[in-house]
Design a protein around this motif. Structure first.
Motif, PDB file in Angstrom:
ATOM      1  N   ARG A 170       0.869  -1.058  -0.033  1.00 53.04           N
ATOM      2  CA  ARG A 170       0.124  -0.115  -0.070  1.00 53.04           C
ATOM      3  C   ARG A 170       0.915   1.153  -0.072  1.00 53.04           C
ATOM      4  O   ARG A 170       1.938   1.241   0.506  1.00 53.04           O
ATOM      5  CB  ARG A 170      -0.844   0.013   1.308  1.00 53.04           C
ATOM      6  N   ASP A 171       0.538   2.233  -0.581  1.00 58.17           N
ATOM      7  CA  ASP A 171       1.095   3.451  -0.538  1.00 58.17           C
ATOM      8  C   ASP A 171      -0.020   4.750  -0.232  1.00 58.17           C
ATOM      9  O   ASP A 171      -0.974   5.088  -0.949  1.00 58.17           O
ATOM     10  CB  ASP A 171       1.363   3.826  -2.014  1.00 58.17           C
ATOM     11  N   ASN A 172      -0.127   4.753   1.217  1.00 57.76           N
ATOM     12  CA  ASN A 172      -0.943   5.697   1.917  1.00 57.76           C
ATOM     13  C   ASN A 172      -1.067   7.105   1.187  1.00 57.76           C
ATOM     14  O   ASN A 172      -1.904   7.807   1.212  1.00 57.76           O
ATOM     15  CB  ASN A 172      -0.906   5.485   3.365  1.00 57.76           C
ATOM     16  N   ALA A 173       0.098   7.516   1.045  1.00 57.33           N
ATOM     17  CA  ALA A 173       0.102   9.066   0.089  1.00 57.33           C
ATOM     18  C   ALA A 173      -0.461   8.945  -0.907  1.00 57.33           C
ATOM     19  O   ALA A 173      -1.172  10.055  -1.274  1.00 57.33           O
ATOM     20  CB  ALA A 173       1.705   9.231   0.171  1.00 57.33           C
ATOM     21  N   LYS A 174      -0.746   7.868  -1.895  1.00 59.77           N
ATOM     22  CA  LYS A 174      -1.249   7.865  -2.761  1.00 59.77           C
ATOM     23  C   LYS A 174      -2.652   7.386  -2.954  1.00 59.77           C
ATOM     24  O   LYS A 174      -3.531   7.329  -3.826  1.00 59.77           O
ATOM     25  CB  LYS A 174      -0.614   7.079  -3.914  1.00 59.77           C
ATOM     26  N   ASN A 175      -3.140   6.799  -1.328  1.00 60.50           N
ATOM     27  CA  ASN A 175      -4.525   6.525  -1.193  1.00 60.50           C
ATOM     28  C   ASN A 175      -4.807   5.032  -1.954  1.00 60.50           C
ATOM     29  O   ASN A 175      -5.779   4.932  -2.528  1.00 60.50           O
ATOM     30  CB  ASN A 175      -5.417   7.605  -1.351  1.00 60.50           C
ATOM     31  N   THR A 176      -3.702   4.337  -2.084  1.00 61.93           N
ATOM     32  CA  THR A 176      -3.979   3.211  -3.257  1.00 61.93           C
ATOM     33  C   THR A 176      -3.288   1.878  -2.524  1.00 61.93           C
ATOM     34  O   THR A 176      -2.148   2.222  -1.845  1.00 61.93           O
ATOM     35  CB  THR A 176      -3.031   3.478  -4.453  1.00 61.93           C
ATOM     36  N   VAL A 177      -3.779   0.758  -2.840  1.00 62.80           N
ATOM     37  CA  VAL A 177      -3.365  -0.504  -2.462  1.00 62.80           C
ATOM     38  C   VAL A 177      -3.197  -1.261  -3.791  1.00 62.80           C
ATOM     39  O   VAL A 177      -3.829  -1.221  -4.661  1.00 62.80           O
ATOM     40  CB  VAL A 177      -4.401  -1.273  -1.452  1.00 62.80           C
ATOM     41  N   TYR A 178      -2.061  -2.085  -3.650  1.00 62.94           N
ATOM     42  CA  TYR A 178      -1.739  -2.773  -4.790  1.00 62.94           C
ATOM     43  C   TYR A 178      -1.580  -4.170  -4.584  1.00 62.94           C
ATOM     44  O   TYR A 178      -1.649  -4.686  -3.592  1.00 62.94           O
ATOM     45  CB  TYR A 178      -0.366  -2.578  -5.219  1.00 62.94           C
ATOM     46  N   LEU A 179      -1.753  -5.026  -5.588  1.00 63.74           N
ATOM     47  CA  LEU A 179      -1.667  -6.508  -5.519  1.00 63.74           C
ATOM     48  C   LEU A 179      -0.872  -6.964  -6.965  1.00 63.74           C
ATOM     49  O   LEU A 179      -1.355  -6.895  -7.919  1.00 63.74           O
ATOM     50  CB  LEU A 179      -3.083  -7.199  -5.552  1.00 63.74           C
ATOM     51  N   GLN A 180       0.433  -7.352  -6.461  1.00 60.64           N
ATOM     52  CA  GLN A 180       1.330  -7.653  -7.678  1.00 60.64           C
ATOM     53  C   GLN A 180       1.079  -9.229  -7.709  1.00 60.64           C
ATOM     54  O   GLN A 180       1.307 -10.076  -6.774  1.00 60.64           O
ATOM     55  CB  GLN A 180       2.703  -7.381  -7.270  1.00 60.64           C
ATOM     56  N   MET A 181       0.777  -9.810  -8.922  1.00 63.30           N
ATOM     57  CA  MET A 181       0.678 -10.990  -9.023  1.00 63.30           C
ATOM     58  C   MET A 181       1.598 -11.756 -10.226  1.00 63.30           C
ATOM     59  O   MET A 181       1.429 -11.181 -11.462  1.00 63.30           O
ATOM     60  CB  MET A 181      -1.013 -11.294  -9.573  1.00 63.30           C
ATOM     61  N   ASN A 182       2.320 -12.550  -9.549  1.00 65.25           N
ATOM     62  CA  ASN A 182       3.263 -13.216 -10.592  1.00 65.25           C
ATOM     63  C   ASN A 182       3.066 -14.392 -10.731  1.00 65.25           C
ATOM     64  O   ASN A 182       2.416 -15.383  -9.977  1.00 65.25           O
ATOM     65  CB  ASN A 182       4.911 -12.986 -10.115  1.00 65.25           C
ATOM     66  N   SER A 183       3.753 -15.138 -11.728  1.00 62.71           N
ATOM     67  CA  SER A 183       3.493 -16.608 -11.932  1.00 62.71           C
ATOM     68  C   SER A 183       1.983 -17.152 -11.991  1.00 62.71           C
ATOM     69  O   SER A 183       1.586 -17.981 -11.325  1.00 62.71           O
ATOM     70  CB  SER A 183       4.382 -17.501 -10.998  1.00 62.71           C
ATOM     71  N   LEU A 184       1.397 -16.310 -12.877  1.00 59.57           N
ATOM     72  CA  LEU A 184      -0.183 -16.520 -12.820  1.00 59.57           C
ATOM     73  C   LEU A 184      -0.293 -17.858 -13.341  1.00 59.57           C
ATOM     74  O   LEU A 184       0.072 -18.197 -14.263  1.00 59.57           O
ATOM     75  CB  LEU A 184      -0.981 -15.443 -13.695  1.00 59.57           C
ATOM     76  N   LYS A 185      -1.604 -18.474 -12.916  1.00 56.06           N
ATOM     77  CA  LYS A 185      -2.026 -19.664 -13.208  1.00 56.06           C
ATOM     78  C   LYS A 185      -3.426 -19.769 -13.731  1.00 56.06           C
ATOM     79  O   LYS A 185      -4.205 -18.717 -13.234  1.00 56.06           O
ATOM     80  CB  LYS A 185      -2.021 -20.830 -12.180  1.00 56.06           C
ATOM     81  N   PRO A 186      -3.890 -20.643 -14.425  1.00 55.59           N
ATOM     82  CA  PRO A 186      -5.345 -20.435 -15.002  1.00 55.59           C
ATOM     83  C   PRO A 186      -6.522 -20.348 -13.912  1.00 55.59           C
ATOM     84  O   PRO A 186      -7.408 -19.752 -14.021  1.00 55.59           O
ATOM     85  CB  PRO A 186      -5.389 -21.729 -15.959  1.00 55.59           C
ATOM     86  N   GLU A 187      -5.952 -21.171 -12.749  1.00 56.88           N
ATOM     87  CA  GLU A 187      -6.757 -21.198 -11.782  1.00 56.88           C
ATOM     88  C   GLU A 187      -6.906 -19.782 -10.955  1.00 56.88           C
ATOM     89  O   GLU A 187      -7.580 -19.690 -10.079  1.00 56.88           O
ATOM     90  CB  GLU A 187      -6.505 -22.127 -10.661  1.00 56.88           C
ATOM     91  N   ASP A 188      -6.158 -18.828 -11.270  1.00 58.83           N
ATOM     92  CA  ASP A 188      -6.299 -17.373 -10.652  1.00 58.83           C
ATOM     93  C   ASP A 188      -7.470 -16.752 -11.306  1.00 58.83           C
ATOM     94  O   ASP A 188      -7.597 -15.601 -11.143  1.00 58.83           O
ATOM     95  CB  ASP A 188      -4.843 -16.829 -10.830  1.00 58.83           C
ATOM     96  N   THR A 189      -7.678 -17.219 -12.384  1.00 55.87           N
ATOM     97  CA  THR A 189      -8.860 -16.321 -13.094  1.00 55.87           C
ATOM     98  C   THR A 189     -10.073 -16.285 -12.359  1.00 55.87           C
ATOM     99  O   THR A 189     -10.741 -17.133 -11.900  1.00 55.87           O
ATOM    100  CB  THR A 189      -9.299 -17.290 -14.432  1.00 55.87           C
ATOM    101  N   ALA A 190     -10.445 -14.979 -12.159  1.00 56.70           N
ATOM    102  CA  ALA A 190     -11.499 -14.594 -11.409  1.00 56.70           C
ATOM    103  C   ALA A 190     -11.792 -12.919 -11.554  1.00 56.70           C
ATOM    104  O   ALA A 190     -10.791 -12.451 -12.211  1.00 56.70           O
ATOM    105  CB  ALA A 190     -11.307 -14.962  -9.966  1.00 56.70           C
ATOM    106  N   VAL A 191     -12.815 -12.614 -11.008  1.00 57.43           N
ATOM    107  CA  VAL A 191     -13.064 -11.125 -10.697  1.00 57.43           C
ATOM    108  C   VAL A 191     -12.507 -10.844  -9.417  1.00 57.43           C
ATOM    109  O   VAL A 191     -12.752 -11.582  -8.509  1.00 57.43           O
ATOM    110  CB  VAL A 191     -14.628 -10.723 -10.792  1.00 57.43           C
ATOM    111  N   TYR A 192     -11.486  -9.720  -9.322  1.00 53.31           N
ATOM    112  CA  TYR A 192     -10.970  -9.640  -8.224  1.00 53.31           C
ATOM    113  C   TYR A 192     -11.467  -8.086  -7.608  1.00 53.31           C
ATOM    114  O   TYR A 192     -11.715  -7.237  -8.404  1.00 53.31           O
ATOM    115  CB  TYR A 192      -9.181  -9.323  -8.619  1.00 53.31           C
ATOM    116  N   TYR A 193     -11.624  -8.290  -6.428  1.00 52.71           N
ATOM    117  CA  TYR A 193     -12.418  -7.181  -5.713  1.00 52.71           C
ATOM    118  C   TYR A 193     -11.526  -6.865  -4.469  1.00 52.71           C
ATOM    119  O   TYR A 193     -10.675  -7.455  -4.053  1.00 52.71           O
ATOM    120  CB  TYR A 193     -13.741  -7.694  -5.261  1.00 52.71           C
ATOM    121  N   CYS A 194     -11.365  -5.372  -4.259  1.00 56.63           N
ATOM    122  CA  CYS A 194     -10.668  -4.957  -3.189  1.00 56.63           C
ATOM    123  C   CYS A 194     -11.944  -4.383  -2.057  1.00 56.63           C
ATOM    124  O   CYS A 194     -12.992  -3.946  -2.540  1.00 56.63           O
ATOM    125  CB  CYS A 194      -9.665  -3.772  -3.188  1.00 56.63           C
TER     126      CYS A 194
END
Length: 127
Positions: A72-96
């Protein structure tokens, strides 16, 4: 008006990477713990990763440990999710989602305790 907006989703090949962003408007994100959740077709929504107000504590689902990183970068009011080595089973709608907590509270990826939700961003992992 309190709002969370996710971005960064898309189509990626297996083994690829994406970085999701969750931007808050109408409130200061540093008063909130943040969680990332996902829902695949025909499945229930599940917790992926959560982060404390300060960013000092994080939690990951076993299925993404070692591949995903929440920050998270609170100064930018933003949270991140870095996703590496993605797999087909990661397919989804992602919500924060955001929940108001006291400083020092441990992150908990239990969706029922979150107060505010974004509209979601689609992640598709396919060759």
């Amino acid at each position: 008006q309190l709002q969370l907006v996710e971005s960064g989703g898309g189509l990626v090949q297996p083994g690829g990477s994406l970085r999701l962003s969750c931007a808050a408007s109408g409130f200061r994100l540093d008063y909130y713990a943040i969680g990332w959740f996902r829902q695949a077709p025909g499945k229930e929504r599940e917790g992926v990763s959560c982060i404390s107000r300060s960013g000092g504590s994080t939690h990951y689902a076993d299925s993404v440990k070692g591949r995903f990183t929440i920050s998270r970068d609170n100064a930018k009011n933003t949270v991140y999710l870095q996703m590496n080595s993605l797999k087909p089973e990661d397919t989804a709608v992602y919500y924060c989602a955001a929940r108001s907590v006291g400083f020092g509270a441990q992150p908990m990826c239990v969706q029922s305790i979150y107060d505010y939700w974004g509209q979601g961003t689609q992640v598709t992992v396919s060759s």
